[in-house]
Design a protein around this motif. Structure first.
Motif, PDB file in Angstrom:
ATOM      1  N   ASN A  25       0.833  -1.207   0.000  1.00 45.56           N
ATOM      2  CA  ASN A  25       0.000   0.000   0.000  1.00 45.56           C
ATOM      3  C   ASN A  25       0.869   1.258   0.000  1.00 45.56           C
ATOM      4  O   ASN A  25       0.627   2.215   0.736  1.00 45.56           O
ATOM      5  CB  ASN A  25      -0.953   0.006   1.204  1.00 45.56           C
ATOM      6  CG  ASN A  25      -1.815  -1.230   1.254  1.00 45.56           C
ATOM      7  OD1 ASN A  25      -2.046  -1.866   0.231  1.00 45.56           O
ATOM      8  ND2 ASN A  25      -2.283  -1.597   2.428  1.00 45.56           N
ATOM      9  N   ASP A  26       1.883   1.217  -0.858  1.00 43.67           N
ATOM     10  CA  ASP A  26       2.877   2.274  -0.937  1.00 43.67           C
ATOM     11  C   ASP A  26       3.037   2.671  -2.398  1.00 43.67           C
ATOM     12  O   ASP A  26       3.109   1.813  -3.271  1.00 43.67           O
ATOM     13  CB  ASP A  26       4.208   1.725  -0.381  1.00 43.67           C
ATOM     14  CG  ASP A  26       5.256   2.810  -0.211  1.00 43.67           C
ATOM     15  OD1 ASP A  26       5.389   3.653  -1.109  1.00 43.67           O
ATOM     16  OD2 ASP A  26       5.962   2.778   0.811  1.00 43.67           O
ATOM     17  N   VAL A  27       3.114   3.972  -2.668  1.00 40.39           N
ATOM     18  CA  VAL A  27       3.244   4.435  -4.058  1.00 40.39           C
ATOM     19  C   VAL A  27       4.694   4.597  -4.475  1.00 40.39           C
ATOM     20  O   VAL A  27       4.981   5.013  -5.599  1.00 40.39           O
ATOM     21  CB  VAL A  27       2.503   5.773  -4.263  1.00 40.39           C
ATOM     22  CG1 VAL A  27       1.025   5.626  -4.017  1.00 40.39           C
ATOM     23  CG2 VAL A  27       3.104   6.862  -3.373  1.00 40.39           C
ATOM     24  N   GLU A  28       5.625   4.265  -3.601  1.00 40.94           N
ATOM     25  CA  GLU A  28       7.035   4.491  -3.889  1.00 40.94           C
ATOM     26  C   GLU A  28       7.834   3.203  -4.061  1.00 40.94           C
ATOM     27  O   GLU A  28       8.716   3.112  -4.902  1.00 40.94           O
ATOM     28  CB  GLU A  28       7.664   5.317  -2.749  1.00 40.94           C
ATOM     29  CG  GLU A  28       7.099   6.711  -2.624  1.00 40.94           C
ATOM     30  CD  GLU A  28       7.414   7.557  -3.844  1.00 40.94           C
ATOM     31  OE1 GLU A  28       8.574   7.622  -4.268  1.00 40.94           O
ATOM     32  OE2 GLU A  28       6.471   8.153  -4.392  1.00 40.94           O
ATOM     33  N   ASN A  29       7.546   2.214  -3.246  1.00 41.24           N
ATOM     34  CA  ASN A  29       8.379   1.015  -3.199  1.00 41.24           C
ATOM     35  C   ASN A  29       7.641  -0.176  -3.789  1.00 41.24           C
ATOM     36  O   ASN A  29       6.642  -0.633  -3.239  1.00 41.24           O
ATOM     37  CB  ASN A  29       8.787   0.721  -1.753  1.00 41.24           C
ATOM     38  CG  ASN A  29       9.530   1.875  -1.125  1.00 41.24           C
ATOM     39  OD1 ASN A  29      10.543   2.324  -1.653  1.00 41.24           O
ATOM     40  ND2 ASN A  29       9.019   2.372  -0.001  1.00 41.24           N
ATOM     41  N   PHE A  30       8.156  -0.691  -4.909  1.00 43.49           N
ATOM     42  CA  PHE A  30       7.555  -1.833  -5.580  1.00 43.49           C
ATOM     43  C   PHE A  30       8.585  -2.956  -5.659  1.00 43.49           C
ATOM     44  O   PHE A  30       9.701  -2.758  -6.139  1.00 43.49           O
ATOM     45  CB  PHE A  30       7.106  -1.453  -6.993  1.00 43.49           C
ATOM     46  CG  PHE A  30       6.155  -0.288  -7.024  1.00 43.49           C
ATOM     47  CD1 PHE A  30       4.828  -0.457  -6.673  1.00 43.49           C
ATOM     48  CD2 PHE A  30       6.583   0.974  -7.412  1.00 43.49           C
ATOM     49  CE1 PHE A  30       3.949   0.614  -6.702  1.00 43.49           C
ATOM     50  CE2 PHE A  30       5.715   2.045  -7.443  1.00 43.49           C
ATOM     51  CZ  PHE A  30       4.385   1.864  -7.080  1.00 43.49           C
ATOM     52  N   SER A  31       8.195  -4.132  -5.212  1.00 43.76           N
ATOM     53  CA  SER A  31       9.116  -5.261  -5.244  1.00 43.76           C
ATOM     54  C   SER A  31       8.936  -6.123  -6.483  1.00 43.76           C
ATOM     55  O   SER A  31       9.819  -6.895  -6.838  1.00 43.76           O
ATOM     56  CB  SER A  31       8.933  -6.127  -3.987  1.00 43.76           C
ATOM     57  OG  SER A  31       7.609  -6.656  -3.928  1.00 43.76           O
ATOM     58  N   CYS A  32       7.788  -6.002  -7.134  1.00 41.47           N
ATOM     59  CA  CYS A  32       7.508  -6.811  -8.318  1.00 41.47           C
ATOM     60  C   CYS A  32       6.386  -6.154  -9.117  1.00 41.47           C
ATOM     61  O   CYS A  32       5.754  -5.199  -8.658  1.00 41.47           O
ATOM     62  CB  CYS A  32       7.112  -8.239  -7.924  1.00 41.47           C
ATOM     63  SG  CYS A  32       5.621  -8.317  -6.899  1.00 41.47           S
ATOM     64  N   LYS A  33       6.113  -6.687 -10.302  1.00 40.20           N
ATOM     65  CA  LYS A  33       5.088  -6.084 -11.160  1.00 40.20           C
ATOM     66  C   LYS A  33       3.698  -6.193 -10.529  1.00 40.20           C
ATOM     67  O   LYS A  33       2.842  -5.330 -10.751  1.00 40.20           O
ATOM     68  CB  LYS A  33       5.093  -6.728 -12.535  1.00 40.20           C
ATOM     69  CG  LYS A  33       4.624  -8.172 -12.579  1.00 40.20           C
ATOM     70  CD  LYS A  33       4.602  -8.705 -13.999  1.00 40.20           C
ATOM     71  CE  LYS A  33       4.131 -10.151 -14.041  1.00 40.20           C
ATOM     72  NZ  LYS A  33       4.111 -10.691 -15.422  1.00 40.20           N
ATOM     73  N   ASP A  34       3.460  -7.236  -9.733  1.00 41.04           N
ATOM     74  CA  ASP A  34       2.160  -7.374  -9.074  1.00 41.04           C
ATOM     75  C   ASP A  34       1.862  -6.177  -8.178  1.00 41.04           C
ATOM     76  O   ASP A  34       0.697  -5.796  -8.000  1.00 41.04           O
ATOM     77  CB  ASP A  34       2.104  -8.660  -8.250  1.00 41.04           C
ATOM     78  CG  ASP A  34       1.850  -9.889  -9.102  1.00 41.04           C
ATOM     79  OD1 ASP A  34       1.554  -9.723 -10.295  1.00 41.04           O
ATOM     80  OD2 ASP A  34       1.958 -11.011  -8.579  1.00 41.04           O
TER      81      ASP A  34
END
Length: 540
Positions: A331-340
Motif C-alpha cells: 500500500n505504498d506508491v514508492e516502493n515496488f518489489s515486483c510487477k504485481d
C-alpha cells in the motif's frame, strides 16, 4: 454551526437538489458499528468515487446542530428501525485534510505544520461555539469536557486522510506529527472510548502494511479488494444507472460501455459515479477521468518494467485479463518489489478492475490470486493516449509496427500484414503457448493494438449466419473504413475470406455505410507460417 465542528446539513442538501442516487444505506452500516469495537472505519476508494459526497451525507445525518428529518425522509435510511436512534444525535468533527494541504501550499508553509494547524482550527472553533467550556490549549481535554457537559459523543469524519501521507512522502517528521494527531484521537484509552462514537475516514490508498501507520491500526479497513458491507456503496449499480438513463433519455448500453466494468466484492457491475453523473448532465459520453490528477501518474507506472510489466500492460490494452497476486503490495506508491505491486496499485487507483478467482488459506500460506483488466472505455482512453507517449523502447516499436500494420491492412497489402503478425508472434508480447485459434486471436489483437484510439473493437460479433471473430468499427466522424478479421487455424486465409462472405458477417455493419476491409488470417501449425488475404467489400 461551524466549519469543522457540527458543520450542519447544507452540503448534503445541495447534493440532493441535483440528480442524487440514494446511497443512504451506507449510514445503516455505520450505525451498526456505533457502540462496538468496530466503530473506527477506514474506506479507500479511487478519486471521483463519491468519497466526499458520503462524508457530507454523514455530517447531515449525525450532526446534532441541525434537523435533518425532512432531508432524509424520502431515502432508504428512513425505513431502517434504528433511523431515528442516531439521527442528529452526535457532535460531528469533519475535516478534509487535502484542504489544509492546499492552504499550506498557497501560503508556502511546511507540511509538518499542518497537524498543528488542524488541531488549532478545531480547538478555536469549539471554544467559540461553546464559550462556557474551560479554556485550554489541549484539544482532547476540551473535547472531553464538551462530551461530558452535553452528554453527547463525537463522530469524526475525515476526508482524504491519506493525502498527508502521500504529499509528505519524503518528510518523516511531517508524517509522524500527523499520525500522532490521529493517535491522540483514535488510539488513546483516555480519550477514544469516552469521546468517540464512531470515526469514518476516507482515502485513496489502504493503510500501509509495514506498521508505520500504527496510529490507525485499530480501524476496520475496507478497500477496493475487500469492501465488505460497503461494496454496494462504492459506485453506482446496474439498476441505479438504468433508472437514471431512462429518466434522462440516455443510452444505458453506452453508459455501460463507458463507465461500468468494476467488480467490487459481491458487486459485479459497478460504475464510476462521477463520470456517470457528468455524462447524464452533459449528454456526452467521453472520458472525464483525465480531469483527475490521478491520470498524471499513470505514465510513470506504465514506463516501469518490473518482471515483464510492459508485456502485461500491452495485454491489458488488448482487452486481455492478467493474473495478479495482491498480497505483496505494501500500500505504498514508492516502493515496488515486483510487477504485481504496480498492478495492485493501479487497481486501488481505479485504472484496473479486480476480481478474486482463487484463494489458499492455511497456516503457512495465505495467498489470494485474482485477475485484473481495464474496466471500461473511459479508462481505456487514458491507456490509449498514454500508450503513444510511453518511453519504453520495445513498447514504442510495437506501436510503430502496429501503425504500419493498420496502414497495410487498409491498403490490402496482405504479405506485409502476414509478416507483421509473424513479427508480433515472435516478440516478447506473444503468449508462451501458441497451439490453437484462441492464441492466434491473442497475437492478432496484439498486432492491431494501435487501432484502439481510432476504432471500437468487438469480438465474436453476432451477424448474418454466425459470429465474426473481430470487427473494428471506426470512431464517430472517422473517414477510415471498418474491418472484419476472421481467423483460421491449419486451414487457409482464402477460406477465412469466403466464410466472411458466405455467412454474411458484413451484415452487422449494414448501418455503417462505407466500404469494409475483409481480413482473413491463417496459421499453419506445421510450417509455422502465417498467411493473409485482404479484400475491399462494399455494402452497396
Amino acid at each position: 454551526m461551524g466549519m469543522y465542528l457540527n458543520p450542519g446539513n447544507s452540503g448534503f442538501l445541495r447534493i440532493t437538489k441535483k440528480d442524487y442516487i440514494d446511497k443512504t444505506g451506507l449510514i445503516n452500516v455505520i450505525n451498526g458499528a456505533i457502540g462496538t469495537s468496530d466503530n473506527l472505519i477506514c474506506i479507500s476508494r479511487p478519486r471521483r468515487f463519491g468519497k466526499s459526497y458520503a462524508a457530507l451525507m454523514l455530517c447531515a445525518y449525525y450532526d446534532r446542530s441541525c434537523d435533518s428529518h425532512e432531508l432524509f425522509s424520502k431515502y432508504d435510511i428512513s425505513k431502517d428501525p434504528d433511523y431515528k436512534t442516531h439521527l442528529n444525535h452526535y457532535h460531528v468533527i469533519s475535516i478534509d485534510v487535502s484542504g489544509f494541504i492546499s492552504e499550506a501550499k498557497k501560503k508556502n508553509l511546511p507540511l509538518r505544520d499542518i497537524p498543528f494547524t488542524i488541531d488549532r482550527a478545531i480547538l478555536s472553533e469549539v471554544l467559540v461555539l461553546y464559550p462556557d467550556l474551560r479554556k485550554s490549549d489541549n484539544l482532547n481535554e476540551v473535547l472531553l469536557e464538551l462530551v461530558n457537559n452535553t452528554g453527547t459523543q463525537i463522530v469524526f469524519i475525515i476526508d482524504e486522510w491519506d493525502s498527508m501521507i502521500r504529499e509528505a512522502k519524503e518528510d518523516d517528521n511531517a508524517q509522524d506529527r500527523y499520525l500522532n494527531l490521529l493517535r491522540g484521537w483514535f488510539k488513546n484509552n483516555n480519550f477514544t472510548p469516552k469521546a468517540v462514537a464512531a470515526a469514518y475516514m476516507t482515502g485513496i490508498l489502504p493503510i500501509k502494511k509495514d506498521g508505520s501507520q500504527s496510529a490507525i491500526s485499530d480501524f476496520r479497513e475496507y478497500t477496493m479488494l475487500n469492501p465488505g458491507p460497503f461494496a454496494e456503496y462504492v459506485g453506482f449499480t446496474d439498476s441505479e444507472v438504468k433508472v437514471e438513463c431512462q429518466n434522462k433519455g440516455q443510452s444505458f448500453e453506452k453508459m455501460k460501455k463507458w463507465y461500468d466494468g468494476y467488480t467490487v466484492g459481491s458487486e459485479h457491475s459497478v460504475y464510476n459515479p462521477y463520470s456517470v453523473m457528468q455524462a447524464l448532465q452533459s449528454g456526452k459520453f467521453s472520458s472525464y477521468w483525465k480531469k483527475t490528477s490521478a491520470a498524471e501518474t499513470l505514465m510513470t507506472y506504465i514506463d516501469m518494467d518490473l518482471d515483464g510489466l510492459q508485456s502485461d500492460i500491452v495485454r491489458l490494452i488488448a482487452d486481455e485479463k492478467i493474473v495478479v497476486n495482491t498480497d505483496s503490495f505494501k500500500n505504498d506508491v514508492e516502493n515496488f518489489s515486483c510487477k504485481d505491486d504496480v498492478i495492485s496499485l493501479l487497481v486501488h487507483l481505479g485504472y484496473l478492475s479486480y476480481e478474486e478467482v482463487s484463494a489458499s488459506y492455511d497456516d503457512e500460506d495465505d495467498t489470494v490470486i485474482g485477475v485484473a483488466k481495464i474496466p471500461n472505455e473511459e479508462v481505456r482512453t487514458e491507456f490509449d493516449s498514454i500508450l503513444r507517449k510511453a518511453k519504453h523502447h520495445n513498447l514504442v516499436k510495437l506501436v510503430r509496427k502496429s501503425d504500419q500494420l493498420l496502414q497495410d491492412s487498409l491498403n490490402c497489402n496482405a504479405d506485409a500484414v502476414a509478416k507483421a503478425i509473424q513479427s508480433v508472434h515472435d516478440s516478447e508480447y506473444a503468449p508462451n503457448f501458441y497451439n490453437n485459434e484462441q492464441s492466434l486471436r491473442y497475437v492478432v489483437k496484439m498486432a492491431y493494438i494501435s487501432c484502439i484510439d481510432q476504432y471500437s473493437k468487438l469480438e465474436e460479433l453476432p451477424s448474418g449466419r454466425g459470429m465474426a471473430d473481430i470487427a473494428f468499427i471506426p470512431n464517430r466522424l472517422s473517414a477510415l473504413p471498418a474491418m472484419i478479421v476472421e481467423l483460421k487455424w491449419n486451414k487457409s486465409s482464402d477460406g477465412a475470406i469466403k466464410q466472411i462472405k458466405n455467412k454474411k458477417y458484413p451484415k452487422c455493419l449494414e448501418n455503417y455505410g462505407g466500404d469494409i476491409v475483409l481480413v482473413g488470417i491463417n496459421y499453419d501449425e506445421k510450417t509455422k507460417v502465417h498467411s493473409c488475404n485482404i479484400e475491399r467489400y462494399s455494402l452497396t
